[in-house]
Design a protein around this motif. Structure first.
Motif, PDB file in Angstrom:
ATOM      1  N   ALA A   1      73.742  62.563  18.171  1.00 23.79           N
ATOM      2  CA  ALA A   1      74.998  63.277  18.440  1.00 23.79           C
ATOM      3  C   ALA A   1      75.889  62.495  19.401  1.00 23.79           C
ATOM      4  N   THR A   2      75.299  61.925  20.454  1.00 22.50           N
ATOM      5  CA  THR A   2      76.113  61.227  21.449  1.00 22.50           C
ATOM      6  C   THR A   2      76.682  59.920  20.896  1.00 22.50           C
ATOM      7  N   LYS A   3      75.925  59.246  20.032  1.00 24.46           N
ATOM      8  CA  LYS A   3      76.442  58.001  19.445  1.00 24.46           C
ATOM      9  C   LYS A   3      77.476  58.296  18.365  1.00 24.46           C
ATOM     10  N   LEU A   4      77.323  59.406  17.649  1.00 23.70           N
ATOM     11  CA  LEU A   4      78.372  59.813  16.705  1.00 23.70           C
ATOM     12  C   LEU A   4      79.658  60.156  17.455  1.00 23.70           C
ATOM     13  N   ARG A   5      79.530  60.813  18.607  1.00 24.55           N
ATOM     14  CA  ARG A   5      80.718  61.122  19.425  1.00 24.55           C
ATOM     15  C   ARG A   5      81.383  59.828  19.877  1.00 24.55           C
ATOM     16  N   MET A   6      80.586  58.834  20.232  1.00 24.73           N
ATOM     17  CA  MET A   6      81.134  57.530  20.629  1.00 24.73           C
ATOM     18  C   MET A   6      81.877  56.905  19.459  1.00 24.73           C
ATOM     19  N   GLU A   7      81.294  56.988  18.271  1.00 26.02           N
ATOM     20  CA  GLU A   7      81.936  56.427  17.077  1.00 26.02           C
ATOM     21  C   GLU A   7      83.226  57.169  16.757  1.00 26.02           C
ATOM     22  N   ALA A   8      83.254  58.477  16.988  1.00 30.72           N
ATOM     23  CA  ALA A   8      84.467  59.253  16.734  1.00 30.72           C
ATOM     24  C   ALA A   8      85.605  58.823  17.652  1.00 30.72           C
ATOM     25  N   GLY A   9      85.281  58.438  18.870  1.00 28.39           N
ATOM     26  CA  GLY A   9      86.317  57.905  19.755  1.00 28.39           C
ATOM     27  C   GLY A   9      86.813  56.553  19.290  1.00 28.39           C
ATOM     28  N   ARG A  10      85.917  55.757  18.712  1.00 29.59           N
ATOM     29  CA  ARG A  10      86.278  54.418  18.241  1.00 29.59           C
ATOM     30  C   ARG A  10      87.061  54.481  16.939  1.00 29.59           C
ATOM     31  N   ASN A  11      86.661  55.387  16.033  1.00 34.24           N
ATOM     32  CA  ASN A  11      87.281  55.481  14.705  1.00 34.24           C
ATOM     33  C   ASN A  11      87.594  56.941  14.365  1.00 34.24           C
ATOM     34  N   PRO A  12      88.548  57.564  15.049  1.00 32.09           N
ATOM     35  CA  PRO A  12      88.798  58.996  14.850  1.00 32.09           C
ATOM     36  C   PRO A  12      89.377  59.352  13.494  1.00 32.09           C
ATOM     37  N   HIS A  13      89.863  58.359  12.742  1.00 30.10           N
ATOM     38  CA  HIS A  13      90.480  58.648  11.443  1.00 30.10           C
ATOM     39  C   HIS A  13      89.625  58.159  10.270  1.00 30.10           C
ATOM     40  N   ASP A  14      88.367  57.867  10.538  1.00 29.62           N
ATOM     41  CA  ASP A  14      87.428  57.453   9.490  1.00 29.62           C
ATOM     42  C   ASP A  14      87.089  58.676   8.632  1.00 29.62           C
ATOM     43  N   GLU A  15      87.492  58.665   7.382  1.00 27.68           N
ATOM     44  CA  GLU A  15      87.325  59.834   6.523  1.00 27.68           C
ATOM     45  C   GLU A  15      85.858  60.213   6.338  1.00 27.68           C
ATOM     46  N   GLU A  16      84.970  59.206   6.159  1.00 23.26           N
ATOM     47  CA  GLU A  16      83.559  59.502   5.981  1.00 23.26           C
ATOM     48  C   GLU A  16      82.955  60.104   7.244  1.00 23.26           C
ATOM     49  N   LEU A  17      83.384  59.622   8.403  1.00 23.42           N
ATOM     50  CA  LEU A  17      82.890  60.167   9.662  1.00 23.42           C
ATOM     51  C   LEU A  17      83.368  61.600   9.856  1.00 23.42           C
ATOM     52  N   ILE A  18      84.634  61.847   9.535  1.00 24.80           N
ATOM     53  CA  ILE A  18      85.173  63.207   9.629  1.00 24.80           C
ATOM     54  C   ILE A  18      84.376  64.155   8.738  1.00 24.80           C
ATOM     55  N   SER A  19      84.079  63.700   7.519  1.00 28.13           N
ATOM     56  CA  SER A  19      83.319  64.522   6.587  1.00 28.13           C
ATOM     57  C   SER A  19      81.907  64.774   7.100  1.00 28.13           C
ATOM     58  N   LEU A  20      81.265  63.744   7.647  1.00 26.87           N
ATOM     59  CA  LEU A  20      79.906  63.891   8.159  1.00 26.87           C
ATOM     60  C   LEU A  20      79.853  64.869   9.322  1.00 26.87           C
ATOM     61  N   VAL A  21      80.747  64.707  10.288  1.00 25.63           N
ATOM     62  CA  VAL A  21      80.763  65.610  11.440  1.00 25.63           C
ATOM     63  C   VAL A  21      81.051  67.037  10.995  1.00 25.63           C
ATOM     64  N   GLY A  22      81.962  67.193  10.035  1.00 26.44           N
ATOM     65  CA  GLY A  22      82.246  68.523   9.514  1.00 26.44           C
ATOM     66  C   GLY A  22      81.029  69.152   8.865  1.00 26.44           C
ATOM     67  N   GLU A  23      80.302  68.369   8.066  1.00 23.48           N
ATOM     68  CA  GLU A  23      79.105  68.899   7.407  1.00 23.48           C
ATOM     69  C   GLU A  23      78.043  69.286   8.427  1.00 23.48           C
ATOM     70  N   LEU A  24      77.784  68.417   9.391  1.00 23.69           N
ATOM     71  CA  LEU A  24      76.766  68.716  10.395  1.00 23.69           C
ATOM     72  C   LEU A  24      77.166  69.908  11.254  1.00 23.69           C
TER      73      LEU A  24
END
Length: 283
Positions: free
Chosen positions: A183-206
């Motif tokens: 969770a903490t490394k995903l949060r770090m990645e979200a700060g680095r790439n907040p507009h990554d569509e796959e990341l947005i989808s993954l966080v939404g699903e989780l």
């Protein structure tokens, strides 16, 4: 969750870091015994950072875009941020401009697969900041067989940890530590790439399907990829206490190479050799 809001992320991150610091910890005198806020007040952070109260309020409301490195460093010092939090603050500031929806690569170059295949005595795999398992060598495929059993491709460690928790608890001996790290490394990645569509989808699903993930995500905590120890209970060879080295790939900054090893002569080294033999016989 269909999108991530960088301004909301800035607001929640700064307010959560401010709330954890008492005036005494910041070297300030707390006047009055009935403070209505947890931690520091905004004006106290502004004082410590050497900026006006109005400017700090604007920053905390999401207005980090355009803030100078000096201001960000002063803010990191005032809020006593660690290295991961400081990097996250800079990521939030540099990515808080106009949103640009983007997709990131989910494949690796053939030459990188050749590198993996050349590592024969240690499990090695390449992943990205979303925890996608993008490429593996033969021993990593054997080691991570429970994770890779997911029919969705690429397999994703975060989905395994949070959406198949029974299997994940059986595989990862230190499950709670692993879940925190994901969770903490995903949060770090979200700060680095907040507009990554796959990341947005993954966080939404989780977030939709896992209450433990929602709780950890809301903490705003961040963590860097570091070397360390990973303990797993493998279904074929039993317990493995592995030393993990995550290596950044200079030519592919969004990817990292993970190599798992064990000191010679240890039970884990013997079990890795057994796993390699099993993997070769089933290849």
């Amino acid at each position: 969750m269909a999108t991530m809001d960088p301004r909301a992320d800035i607001r929640e991150f700064l307010s959560s870091r401010r709330a954890r610091i008492t005036p005494a910890q910041a070297g300030l005198t707390a006047y009055g015994g009935n403070r209505r806020v947890k931690g520091l007040r905004r004006e106290e952070v502004a004082l410590l950072a050497g900026v006006s109260v109005d400017y700090y309020v604007r920053l905390e409301r999401g207005g980090l875009a355009g803030a100078s490195d000096g201001v960000l460093e002063a803010l990191a010092s005032a809020l006593q941020l660690d290295e991961a939090e400081r990097r996250h603050l800079f990521h939030l500031a540099r990515r808080s401009g106009t949103p640009r929806r983007r997709r990131t690569t989910a494949t690796v170059r053939s030459t990188l697969q050749q590198v993996l295949d050349a590592i024969s005595d240690a499990p090695a795999w390449i992943g990205n900041g979303r925890y996608d398992v993008l490429a593996t060598n033969q021993l990593a495929r054997a080691l991570y067989s429970p994770v890779l059993a997911d029919p969705r491709q690429p397999a994703n460690t975060a989905r395994f940890v949070y959406l198949d928790p029974d299997a994940a608890r059986e595989f990862f001996i230190d499950y709670d530590h692993v879940a925190d790290a994901v969770a903490t490394k995903l949060r770090m990645e979200a700060g680095r790439n907040p507009h990554d569509e796959e990341l947005i989808s993954l966080v939404g699903e989780l977030s939709t399907r896992s209450e433990p993930f929602r709780r950890r995500w809301a903490s705003q905590d961040v963590r860097l990829h570091r070397s360390g120890r990973k303990r797993v209970n493998h279904p074929i060879v039993g317990r493995l206490d592995l030393d993990v080295e995550p290596l950044e790939l200079a030519a592919e900054p969004s990817l990292h190479l993970n190599v798992y090893t064990a000191p010679a002569g240890t039970p884990t080294a013997d079990n890795l050799a057994l796993l390699a033999s099993w993997a070769a016989s089933n290849h």
